[in-house]
Scaffold this active site. Structure first.
Site, PDB file in Angstrom:
ATOM      1  N   ALA A 269       0.832  -1.211   0.000  1.00 27.87           N
ATOM      2  CA  ALA A 269       0.000   0.000   0.000  1.00 27.87           C
ATOM      3  C   ALA A 269       0.866   1.260   0.000  1.00 27.87           C
ATOM      4  O   ALA A 269       0.352   2.372   0.099  1.00 27.87           O
ATOM      5  CB  ALA A 269      -0.933  -0.001   1.210  1.00 27.87           C
TER       6      ALA A 269
ATOM      7  N   VAL B  24      14.205  -3.928  -1.245  1.00 21.58           N
ATOM      8  CA  VAL B  24      14.191  -2.512  -1.613  1.00 21.58           C
ATOM      9  C   VAL B  24      14.203  -1.666  -0.335  1.00 21.58           C
ATOM     10  O   VAL B  24      14.862  -0.620  -0.263  1.00 21.58           O
ATOM     11  CB  VAL B  24      12.946  -2.190  -2.478  1.00 21.58           C
ATOM     12  CG1 VAL B  24      12.843  -0.693  -2.763  1.00 21.58           C
ATOM     13  CG2 VAL B  24      12.986  -2.975  -3.784  1.00 21.58           C
TER      14      VAL B  24
ATOM     15  N   ASP C 138      20.584   3.450  -8.112  1.00 24.60           N
ATOM     16  CA  ASP C 138      21.843   4.211  -8.116  1.00 24.60           C
ATOM     17  C   ASP C 138      22.503   4.110  -9.494  1.00 24.60           C
ATOM     18  O   ASP C 138      23.058   5.087 -10.009  1.00 24.60           O
ATOM     19  CB  ASP C 138      22.785   3.658  -7.036  1.00 24.60           C
ATOM     20  CG  ASP C 138      22.068   3.533  -5.704  1.00 24.60           C
ATOM     21  OD1 ASP C 138      21.543   4.549  -5.232  1.00 24.60           O
ATOM     22  OD2 ASP C 138      21.997   2.420  -5.154  1.00 24.60           O
TER      23      ASP C 138
ATOM     24  N   HIS D 296      24.098   0.399  -0.654  1.00 21.58           N
ATOM     25  CA  HIS D 296      23.140   1.402  -1.145  1.00 21.58           C
ATOM     26  C   HIS D 296      23.024   2.476  -0.052  1.00 21.58           C
ATOM     27  O   HIS D 296      22.144   2.425   0.807  1.00 21.58           O
ATOM     28  CB  HIS D 296      21.775   0.772  -1.426  1.00 21.58           C
ATOM     29  CG  HIS D 296      20.714   1.799  -1.685  1.00 21.58           C
ATOM     30  ND1 HIS D 296      20.702   2.617  -2.797  1.00 21.58           N
ATOM     31  CD2 HIS D 296      19.643   2.196  -0.953  1.00 21.58           C
ATOM     32  CE1 HIS D 296      19.680   3.437  -2.738  1.00 21.58           C
ATOM     33  NE2 HIS D 296      19.015   3.215  -1.622  1.00 21.58           N
TER      34      HIS D 296
HETATM   35  P1  NAD Z   1       5.971   3.992   2.132  1.00 17.90           P
HETATM   36  O1  NAD Z   1       5.980   4.429   3.555  1.00 17.90           O
HETATM   37  O2  NAD Z   1       5.165   4.731   1.139  1.00 17.90           O
HETATM   38  O3  NAD Z   1       5.489   2.474   2.055  1.00 17.90           O
HETATM   39  C1  NAD Z   1       6.030   1.481   2.859  1.00 17.90           C
HETATM   40  C2  NAD Z   1       4.913   0.510   3.156  1.00 17.90           C
HETATM   41  O4  NAD Z   1       5.486  -0.606   3.831  1.00 17.90           O
HETATM   42  C3  NAD Z   1       3.833   1.092   4.085  1.00 17.90           C
HETATM   43  O5  NAD Z   1       2.564   0.985   3.445  1.00 17.90           O
HETATM   44  C4  NAD Z   1       3.915   0.213   5.333  1.00 17.90           C
HETATM   45  O6  NAD Z   1       2.647  -0.027   5.924  1.00 17.90           O
HETATM   46  C5  NAD Z   1       4.512  -1.065   4.753  1.00 17.90           C
HETATM   47  N1  NAD Z   1       5.155  -1.940   5.722  1.00 17.90           N
HETATM   48  C6  NAD Z   1       5.882  -1.593   6.808  1.00 17.90           C
HETATM   49  N2  NAD Z   1       6.277  -2.697   7.468  1.00 17.90           N
HETATM   50  C7  NAD Z   1       5.813  -3.763   6.768  1.00 17.90           C
HETATM   51  C8  NAD Z   1       5.874  -5.161   6.963  1.00 17.90           C
HETATM   52  N3  NAD Z   1       6.505  -5.696   8.010  1.00 17.90           N
HETATM   53  N4  NAD Z   1       5.284  -5.964   6.057  1.00 17.90           N
HETATM   54  C9  NAD Z   1       4.629  -5.459   5.004  1.00 17.90           C
HETATM   55  N5  NAD Z   1       4.511  -4.117   4.775  1.00 17.90           N
HETATM   56  C10 NAD Z   1       5.100  -3.291   5.657  1.00 17.90           C
HETATM   57  O7  NAD Z   1       7.506   3.886   1.696  1.00 17.90           O
HETATM   58  P2  NAD Z   1       8.101   3.786   0.226  1.00 17.90           P
HETATM   59  O8  NAD Z   1       8.368   5.140  -0.279  1.00 17.90           O
HETATM   60  O9  NAD Z   1       7.281   2.855  -0.598  1.00 17.90           O
HETATM   61  O10 NAD Z   1       9.543   3.154   0.554  1.00 17.90           O
HETATM   62  C11 NAD Z   1       9.672   1.843   1.040  1.00 17.90           C
HETATM   63  C12 NAD Z   1      11.112   1.559   1.405  1.00 17.90           C
HETATM   64  O11 NAD Z   1      11.927   1.588   0.234  1.00 17.90           O
HETATM   65  C13 NAD Z   1      11.749   2.562   2.368  1.00 17.90           C
HETATM   66  O12 NAD Z   1      12.538   1.853   3.309  1.00 17.90           O
HETATM   67  C14 NAD Z   1      12.634   3.389   1.460  1.00 17.90           C
HETATM   68  O13 NAD Z   1      13.707   3.974   2.167  1.00 17.90           O
HETATM   69  C15 NAD Z   1      13.113   2.327   0.503  1.00 17.90           C
HETATM   70  N6  NAD Z   1      13.684   2.794  -0.757  1.00 17.90           N
HETATM   71  C16 NAD Z   1      14.740   2.097  -1.256  1.00 17.90           C
HETATM   72  C17 NAD Z   1      15.315   2.466  -2.451  1.00 17.90           C
HETATM   73  C18 NAD Z   1      16.495   1.703  -3.015  1.00 17.90           C
HETATM   74  O14 NAD Z   1      17.063   2.160  -4.014  1.00 17.90           O
HETATM   75  N7  NAD Z   1      16.926   0.572  -2.458  1.00 17.90           N
HETATM   76  C19 NAD Z   1      14.792   3.556  -3.152  1.00 17.90           C
HETATM   77  C20 NAD Z   1      13.706   4.237  -2.637  1.00 17.90           C
HETATM   78  C21 NAD Z   1      13.157   3.858  -1.415  1.00 17.90           C
HETATM   79  C1  LMR Z   2      16.928   6.440  -2.394  1.00 21.59           C
HETATM   80  O1  LMR Z   2      18.094   6.203  -2.705  1.00 21.59           O
HETATM   81  O2  LMR Z   2      16.218   7.245  -3.009  1.00 21.59           O
HETATM   82  C2  LMR Z   2      16.311   5.680  -1.261  1.00 21.59           C
HETATM   83  O3  LMR Z   2      17.216   4.801  -0.721  1.00 21.59           O
HETATM   84  C3  LMR Z   2      15.673   6.559  -0.278  1.00 21.59           C
HETATM   85  C4  LMR Z   2      16.659   7.218   0.646  1.00 21.59           C
HETATM   86  O4  LMR Z   2      16.425   7.188   1.852  1.00 21.59           O
HETATM   87  O5  LMR Z   2      17.647   7.777   0.166  1.00 21.59           O
END
Ligand code: NAD
Ligand code: LMR
Length: 332
Positions: A13, A134, A163, A191
């Site tokens: 979600a 992710v 990245d 990352h």
């Molecule tokens: P968001 O807050 O919009 O969505 C995260 C969702 O995860 C929420 O709906 C929450 O209810 C759900 N959630 C939390 N714990 C959970 C669990 N145990 N099981 C199932 N669902 C769970 O956040 P977002 O913007 O979608 O980002 C998600 C994650 O991705 C963050 O940790 C963000 O930092 C990370 N991210 C990583 C990268 C990357 O390059 N690796 C890039 C962008 C964001």
């Molecule tokens: C990103 O690289 O955009 C994500 O990992 C979000 C963050 O916290 O930087």
């Protein structure tokens, strides 16, 4: 339709998932396969997924198979082929009264999620399941999950494709080259702001960055920091972390794993080190990877790193070791 694939998505979600999930069933990511989706959320918001399922039904995706949603990860993981573990807390939000600024703040909050999820994937996922973490801190979350899963036939990855895509975009502007001509953009390490985006081994129209970009001051003071800090720059500008670009990068990673890598090519993701390039075994480290004809994903081992590259990469390896130490209570 040739066969089917079961994809489990957590954080379904959330904002990344809203861009990601439709692309999983659009007939491109998994080609002609039927895609069964299991969407997972925490109990407080799981009911919202009913609306997303309605939208998916309304979108007419001929390759979409069964779609289920649940807050029970253990049940969801049964016979999963792919796990896209997005669910976790992002930076930039206030959590328990504190603004989450750094990825290290996320270590203690998010790490625990991956113990139970890893265990369930090890017990109930397919033996050859592929898992892409992710949720941040992605490398160490994958490290925790892989340890809990304890099944070496499954492939645990953490996402560095975003990245890599960001770095391609910067190089494309610098060299006035179409982004499609930029390949082998390797992200070494974590990352996080210590990652090392490799401007020497990147290929621009088939020529190495080291032969085309003779501008060390730009590499050190602009290219590397801008890629390392791009996540923060997006958070500052948008008031929320990257979502559509993160979703696209997750799709790019799946596609890179589902199709053999062209000869001499590579893509970026972090996987468990087997000691390659001097990285301590087991750390989930950003590497150049190749998908072989039989679907196996392997580290590309013939890249040469300059002394400059090695010193930058080492900073990120050291950070991964520190993160490993910080989560040792979550290890078996
Ligand atoms: P968001 O807050 O919009 O969505 C995260 C969702 O995860 C929420 O709906 C929450 O209810 C759900 N959630 C939390 N714990 C959970 C669990 N145990 N099981 C199932 N669902 C769970 O956040 P977002 O913007 O979608 O980002 C998600 C994650 O991705 C963050 O940790 C963000 O930092 C990370 N991210 C990583 C990268 C990357 O390059 N690796 C890039 C962008 C964001
Ligand atoms: C990103 O690289 O955009 C994500 O990992 C979000 C963050 O916290 O930087």
């Amino acid at each position: 339709m040739s066969s089917s694939v079961k994809v489990v998505v957590t954080g379904a979600a959330g904002q990344i998932a809203y861009s990601l999930i439709p692309r999983l069933v659009d007939g491109r990511t998994f080609g002609n396969k039927k895609v069964d989706l299991t969407l997972v959320e925490i109990p407080q918001v799981v009911d919202k997924l009913k609306g997303l399922v309605m939208e998916l039904e309304d979108s007419y995706f001929p390759n979409m198979g069964e779609v289920n949603y649940t807050d029970n990860f253990k049940e969801a993981s049964k016979d999963g082929d792919w796990f896209l573990l997005v669910g976790s807390i992002p930076r930039g939000i206030v959590y328990n009264g504190k603004k989450i600024e750094e990825r290290s703040d996320l270590l203690s909050i998010n790490g625990g999620i991956f113990v139970d999820q890893g265990k369930a994937i090890g017990e109930h996922g397919k033996d050859d399941a592929k898992i892409l973490v992710v949720g941040n801190p992605a490398n160490t979350n994958a490290f925790i999950g892989k340890n809990a899963a304890n099944k070496d036939s499954q492939l645990w990855m953490a996402m560095t494709m975003l990245d890599s895509n960001r770095a391609k975009s910067v190089i494309s502007k610098k060299t006035n080259t179409n982004i499609s001509e930029i390949t082998n953009m390797i992200i070494w390490g974590n990352h996080s702001p210590t990652m090392y985006p490799d401007s020497e081994n990147v290929l621009i129209n088939g020529e190495t960055g080291s032969s085309l970009i003779n501008d060390m001051s730009w590499i050190e003071s602009e290219f590397i920091p801008s890629v390392q800090q791009r996540g923060k720059a997006v958070i500052d500008a948008r008031g929320a972390s990257s979502a559509t670009s993160a979703a696209k990068a997750a799709i790019d990673t799946v596609v890179a794993c589902e199709n053999p890598t062209p000869s001499g090519g590579c893509f970026s993701a972090a996987i468990a080190s087997d000691g390659s390039y001097g990285v301590p075994e087991g750390l989930i480290c950003g590497y150049p990877l190749m998908t072989l004809a039989d679907g196996t994903v392997e580290i590309k081992r013939d890249i040469t790193l300059s002394d400059f590259a090695k010193s930058k990469f080492q900073i990120s390896i050291d950070e991964l070791l520190e993160e490993k130490e910080a989560v040792k209570h979550l290890m078996k």
